[in-house]
Design a protein around this motif. Structure first.
Motif, PDB file in Angstrom:
ATOM      1  N   LYS A   1      13.208   7.237  -9.068  1.00  0.00           N
ATOM      2  CA  LYS A   1      12.353   6.830  -7.938  1.00  0.00           C
ATOM      3  C   LYS A   1      11.386   5.708  -8.364  1.00  0.00           C
ATOM      4  CE  LYS A   1      13.621   9.294  -4.406  1.00  0.00           C
ATOM      5  NZ  LYS A   1      13.871  10.705  -4.673  1.00  0.00           N
ATOM      6  N   VAL A   2      10.838   5.823  -9.575  1.00  0.00           N
ATOM      7  CA  VAL A   2       9.927   4.768 -10.071  1.00  0.00           C
ATOM      8  C   VAL A   2      10.670   3.426 -10.063  1.00  0.00           C
ATOM      9  CG1 VAL A   2       8.712   3.892 -12.134  1.00  0.00           C
ATOM     10  CG2 VAL A   2       8.451   6.285 -11.462  1.00  0.00           C
ATOM     11  N   GLY A   3      11.899   3.447 -10.570  1.00  0.00           N
ATOM     12  CA  GLY A   3      12.697   2.217 -10.647  1.00  0.00           C
ATOM     13  C   GLY A   3      13.040   1.669  -9.266  1.00  0.00           C
ATOM     14  N   GLU A   4      13.436   2.555  -8.371  1.00  0.00           N
ATOM     15  CA  GLU A   4      13.814   2.100  -7.021  1.00  0.00           C
ATOM     16  C   GLU A   4      12.634   1.450  -6.303  1.00  0.00           C
ATOM     17  OE1 GLU A   4      17.406   5.336  -6.251  1.00  0.00           O
ATOM     18  OE2 GLU A   4      15.508   5.578  -5.166  1.00  0.00           O
ATOM     19  N   ILE A   5      11.470   2.090  -6.411  1.00  0.00           N
ATOM     20  CA  ILE A   5      10.281   1.537  -5.732  1.00  0.00           C
ATOM     21  C   ILE A   5       9.896   0.202  -6.380  1.00  0.00           C
ATOM     22  CG2 ILE A   5       7.833   1.917  -5.159  1.00  0.00           C
ATOM     23  CD1 ILE A   5       8.473   4.974  -5.179  1.00  0.00           C
ATOM     24  N   THR A   6       9.974   0.152  -7.718  1.00  0.00           N
ATOM     25  CA  THR A   6       9.619  -1.077  -8.448  1.00  0.00           C
ATOM     26  C   THR A   6      10.463  -2.263  -7.981  1.00  0.00           C
ATOM     27  OG1 THR A   6       8.911   0.136 -10.405  1.00  0.00           O
ATOM     28  CG2 THR A   6       9.626  -2.134 -10.767  1.00  0.00           C
ATOM     29  N   GLU A   7      11.782  -2.071  -7.968  1.00  0.00           N
ATOM     30  CA  GLU A   7      12.663  -3.185  -7.597  1.00  0.00           C
ATOM     31  C   GLU A   7      12.448  -3.594  -6.138  1.00  0.00           C
ATOM     32  OE1 GLU A   7      16.706  -3.605  -9.367  1.00  0.00           O
ATOM     33  OE2 GLU A   7      17.359  -3.788  -7.285  1.00  0.00           O
ATOM     34  N   ALA A   8      12.354  -2.606  -5.257  1.00  0.00           N
ATOM     35  CA  ALA A   8      12.174  -2.909  -3.827  1.00  0.00           C
ATOM     36  C   ALA A   8      10.845  -3.635  -3.592  1.00  0.00           C
ATOM     37  CB  ALA A   8      12.227  -1.620  -3.013  1.00  0.00           C
ATOM     38  N   ASN A   9       9.807  -3.235  -4.336  1.00  0.00           N
ATOM     39  CA  ASN A   9       8.499  -3.873  -4.164  1.00  0.00           C
ATOM     40  C   ASN A   9       8.553  -5.351  -4.582  1.00  0.00           C
ATOM     41  OD1 ASN A   9       5.694  -4.606  -5.662  1.00  0.00           O
ATOM     42  ND2 ASN A   9       5.308  -3.387  -3.836  1.00  0.00           N
TER      43      ASN A   9
ATOM     44  N   HIS B   1       0.834  -1.210   0.000  1.00  0.00           N
ATOM     45  CA  HIS B   1       0.000   0.000   0.000  1.00  0.00           C
ATOM     46  C   HIS B   1       0.870   1.262   0.000  1.00  0.00           C
ATOM     47  CE1 HIS B   1      -3.396  -2.695   0.945  1.00  0.00           C
ATOM     48  NE2 HIS B   1      -4.163  -1.693   0.572  1.00  0.00           N
ATOM     49  N   LYS B   2       1.941   1.242   0.773  1.00  0.00           N
ATOM     50  CA  LYS B   2       2.833   2.420   0.808  1.00  0.00           C
ATOM     51  C   LYS B   2       3.525   2.608  -0.539  1.00  0.00           C
ATOM     52  CE  LYS B   2       4.108   1.964   5.612  1.00  0.00           C
ATOM     53  NZ  LYS B   2       5.117   1.326   6.445  1.00  0.00           N
ATOM     54  N   ASP B   3       4.030   1.502  -1.105  1.00  0.00           N
ATOM     55  CA  ASP B   3       4.730   1.582  -2.393  1.00  0.00           C
ATOM     56  C   ASP B   3       3.797   2.136  -3.477  1.00  0.00           C
ATOM     57  OD1 ASP B   3       7.060   0.569  -1.317  1.00  0.00           O
ATOM     58  OD2 ASP B   3       6.695  -1.498  -1.962  1.00  0.00           O
ATOM     59  N   TYR B   4       2.542   1.729  -3.431  1.00  0.00           N
ATOM     60  CA  TYR B   4       1.550   2.173  -4.421  1.00  0.00           C
ATOM     61  C   TYR B   4       1.379   3.689  -4.349  1.00  0.00           C
ATOM     62  CZ  TYR B   4      -3.113   2.243  -6.726  1.00  0.00           C
ATOM     63  OH  TYR B   4      -4.200   2.494  -7.536  1.00  0.00           O
ATOM     64  N   GLN B   5       1.183   4.220  -3.125  1.00  0.00           N
ATOM     65  CA  GLN B   5       1.016   5.672  -2.965  1.00  0.00           C
ATOM     66  C   GLN B   5       2.276   6.401  -3.397  1.00  0.00           C
ATOM     67  OE1 GLN B   5      -1.702   7.104  -2.605  1.00  0.00           O
ATOM     68  NE2 GLN B   5      -2.900   5.316  -2.008  1.00  0.00           N
ATOM     69  N   ASN B   6       3.433   5.865  -2.984  1.00  0.00           N
ATOM     70  CA  ASN B   6       4.695   6.544  -3.316  1.00  0.00           C
ATOM     71  C   ASN B   6       4.979   6.545  -4.809  1.00  0.00           C
ATOM     72  OD1 ASN B   6       5.096   7.080  -0.647  1.00  0.00           O
ATOM     73  ND2 ASN B   6       6.434   5.324  -0.269  1.00  0.00           N
ATOM     74  N   ILE B   7       4.679   5.443  -5.475  1.00  0.00           N
ATOM     75  CA  ILE B   7       4.992   5.401  -6.913  1.00  0.00           C
ATOM     76  C   ILE B   7       4.030   6.308  -7.695  1.00  0.00           C
ATOM     77  CG2 ILE B   7       3.648   3.461  -7.889  1.00  0.00           C
ATOM     78  CD1 ILE B   7       6.347   2.475  -9.105  1.00  0.00           C
ATOM     79  N   LEU B   8       2.779   6.408  -7.240  1.00  0.00           N
ATOM     80  CA  LEU B   8       1.844   7.321  -7.920  1.00  0.00           C
ATOM     81  C   LEU B   8       2.402   8.742  -7.900  1.00  0.00           C
ATOM     82  CD1 LEU B   8      -1.701   6.141  -6.694  1.00  0.00           C
ATOM     83  CD2 LEU B   8      -0.767   5.947  -9.008  1.00  0.00           C
ATOM     84  N   ALA B   9       2.957   9.127  -6.756  1.00  0.00           N
ATOM     85  CA  ALA B   9       3.496  10.495  -6.617  1.00  0.00           C
ATOM     86  C   ALA B   9       4.703  10.713  -7.539  1.00  0.00           C
ATOM     87  CB  ALA B   9       3.867  10.753  -5.159  1.00  0.00           C
ATOM     88  N   VAL B  10       5.603   9.729  -7.629  1.00  0.00           N
ATOM     89  CA  VAL B  10       6.796   9.944  -8.462  1.00  0.00           C
ATOM     90  C   VAL B  10       6.513   9.752  -9.958  1.00  0.00           C
ATOM     91  CG1 VAL B  10       8.455   9.556  -6.605  1.00  0.00           C
ATOM     92  CG2 VAL B  10       7.732   7.599  -7.991  1.00  0.00           C
ATOM     93  N   ILE B  11       5.465   8.990 -10.290  1.00  0.00           N
ATOM     94  CA  ILE B  11       5.044   8.892 -11.698  1.00  0.00           C
ATOM     95  C   ILE B  11       4.570  10.269 -12.160  1.00  0.00           C
ATOM     96  CG2 ILE B  11       3.205   8.009 -13.222  1.00  0.00           C
ATOM     97  CD1 ILE B  11       3.491   5.289 -11.709  1.00  0.00           C
ATOM     98  N   LYS B  12       3.826  10.953 -11.285  1.00  0.00           N
ATOM     99  CA  LYS B  12       3.330  12.297 -11.604  1.00  0.00           C
ATOM    100  C   LYS B  12       4.473  13.250 -11.883  1.00  0.00           C
ATOM    101  CE  LYS B  12      -1.222  13.109  -9.784  1.00  0.00           C
ATOM    102  NZ  LYS B  12      -1.854  13.028  -8.484  1.00  0.00           N
ATOM    103  N   LYS B  13       5.575  13.082 -11.143  1.00  0.00           N
ATOM    104  CA  LYS B  13       6.735  13.978 -11.322  1.00  0.00           C
ATOM    105  C   LYS B  13       7.650  13.498 -12.437  1.00  0.00           C
ATOM    106  CE  LYS B  13       7.027  15.119  -6.442  1.00  0.00           C
ATOM    107  NZ  LYS B  13       7.748  14.638  -5.259  1.00  0.00           N
ATOM    108  N   ASP B  14       7.327  12.376 -13.059  1.00  0.00           N
ATOM    109  CA  ASP B  14       8.154  11.755 -14.082  1.00  0.00           C
ATOM    110  C   ASP B  14       9.589  11.514 -13.575  1.00  0.00           C
ATOM    111  OD1 ASP B  14       8.541  10.565 -16.518  1.00  0.00           O
ATOM    112  OD2 ASP B  14       8.995  12.427 -17.585  1.00  0.00           O
ATOM    113  N   ASP B  15       9.681  11.026 -12.346  1.00  0.00           N
ATOM    114  CA  ASP B  15      10.993  10.767 -11.731  1.00  0.00           C
ATOM    115  C   ASP B  15      11.342   9.280 -11.924  1.00  0.00           C
ATOM    116  OD1 ASP B  15      13.126  10.287 -10.042  1.00  0.00           O
ATOM    117  OD2 ASP B  15      12.353  11.553  -8.420  1.00  0.00           O
ATOM    118  N   PHE B  16      12.040   8.986 -13.032  1.00  0.00           N
ATOM    119  CA  PHE B  16      12.297   7.585 -13.369  1.00  0.00           C
ATOM    120  C   PHE B  16      13.117   6.857 -12.302  1.00  0.00           C
ATOM    121  CE2 PHE B  16      15.001   4.281 -15.312  1.00  0.00           C
ATOM    122  CZ  PHE B  16      14.001   3.357 -15.562  1.00  0.00           C
TER     123      PHE B  16
END
Ligand code: PMV
Length: 323
Positions: A226-234, A209-224
């Motif tokens: 952060k998107v990658g870091e959250i993806t791998e950790a998840n 649930h936390k990863d989902y909220q966090n990735i939504l925020a960094v997708i909005k900022k187009d921060d690749f």
């Protein structure tokens, strides 16, 4: 009356994984998920109305084995029991990639089937309703209906929605297929086992649930990054939960580990790439579109890697033709 429908759907790979159901019924996810649909992996399904009185199912031109047949029969019966469909049908599906072994075939398979059945339906179904119906076949299939970058929340009766269209997504994936990947415990059985026995199940659900909220925020900022870091950790958190299941669900083999380690090394040398793994030994490497060729070239050199398929974002499911 419609006689025959051809539909197509792309497979998707989750950045935030669905692993765990709220209850055993209806494929209601316990984790919210986000996925990317991939242009090079797809299923094409031809559904024909038949007068035989029994449904028939074929995968890549052969009759399906019993477990798959029972599952598909149950699925068509569900449509009929909801008065969405009547009659009997033959279903011919073909995947342009290996079936089973954790390569997301159920996502494109049930999405293509739901899309074809939707065309036969007595009711006009919108994409959100189609996504709910695809979910009844396989949770991840809900996300292949909108395709592209899709979000699939936790709720009482969720459908997946599109976050970004394919042309707005500046990254893709290299699907690294490893040798000798065995057919493993299927996802539904695995999820139930994890829910019942993994000591890390609750913390996995909370983290997802936390990863989902966090990735939504960094997708909005187009921060690749952060998107990658959250993806791998998840993905690694999901596998920690799987590995701690009793008996253990170890989907990896040695080559899987070598690919994860290589991705880390390439990153340290300036090539930004992140690994994610489903319920199988293959690895999907997330990278910027401009880097995909380089990543594939490097991945192919790892011993035990069979092939590396460069995939760009794909759109949603569609009816190709009907008569
Ligand atoms: O759709 P299912 O029931 O095959 O489950 C998919 C499970 C994972 O592939 C491991 C994760 C995901 O979100 O796709």
């Amino acid at each position: 009356m419609i006689h025959r429908v051809v539909a197509c759907a792309h497979a998707n790979i989750a950045l935030i994984k669905y692993w765990g159901k709220q209850t055993a019924l209806g494929n209601l996810p316990a984790t919210p998920s986000i996925s990317l649909a991939l242009d090079k992996l797809y299923t094409e399904t031809i559904v024909t109305r038949e007068e035989k009185g029994v449904d028939e199912f074929f995968l890549n031109d052969s009759p399906v084995e019993k477990t798959t047949k029972d599952r598909l029969l149950k699925y068509l019966n569900f449509w009929r029991s909801e008065s969405l469909l009547d009659g009997t049908f033959s279903v011919h599906s073909s995947n342009n990639f290996p079936t089973g072994a954790g390569l997301a075939s159920s996502s494109s398979g049930f999405a293509a089937l739901a899309t074809a059945l939707g065309k036969f339906s007595n009711k006009k179904l919108n994409r959100s309703e189609l996504s709910v119906l695809a979910r009844r076949g396989s949770g991840s299939a809900a996300r292949s209906i909108p395709g592209a970058l899709a979000a699939f929340p936790v709720s009482a009766n969720p459908s997946a929605r599109r976050l970004l269209p394919p042309e707005k997504i500046s990254w893709g994936m290299v699907i690294v297929v490893v040798n000798n990947a065995e057919k493993e415990t299927g996802s539904s059985i695995g999820m139930e086992l994890s829910r019942k026995t993994s000591p890390y199940y609750k913390s996995w659900i909370a983290q997802a649930h936390k990863d989902y909220q966090n990735i939504l925020a960094v997708i909005k900022k187009d921060d690749f990054t952060k998107v990658g870091e959250i993806t791998e950790a998840n993905a690694l958190a999901m596998h920690a939960c799987m590995i701690a299941t009793r008996p253990a669900l170890v989907y990896w083999n040695g080559v899987t580990v070598d690919i994860i380690r290589s991705a880390k090394q390439w990153r340290e040398n300036g090539l930004e790439v992140y690994a994610t793994i489903d319920a199988g030994a293959h690895v999907a490497l997330l990278a910027r579109l401009d880097d995909l060729n380089k990543v594939a070239k490097k991945a192919k050199k790892i011993e035990g890697v069979e092939k590396a398929v460069i995939c760009k974002p794909a759109g949603g499911s569609r009816v190709i033709k009907w008569e």
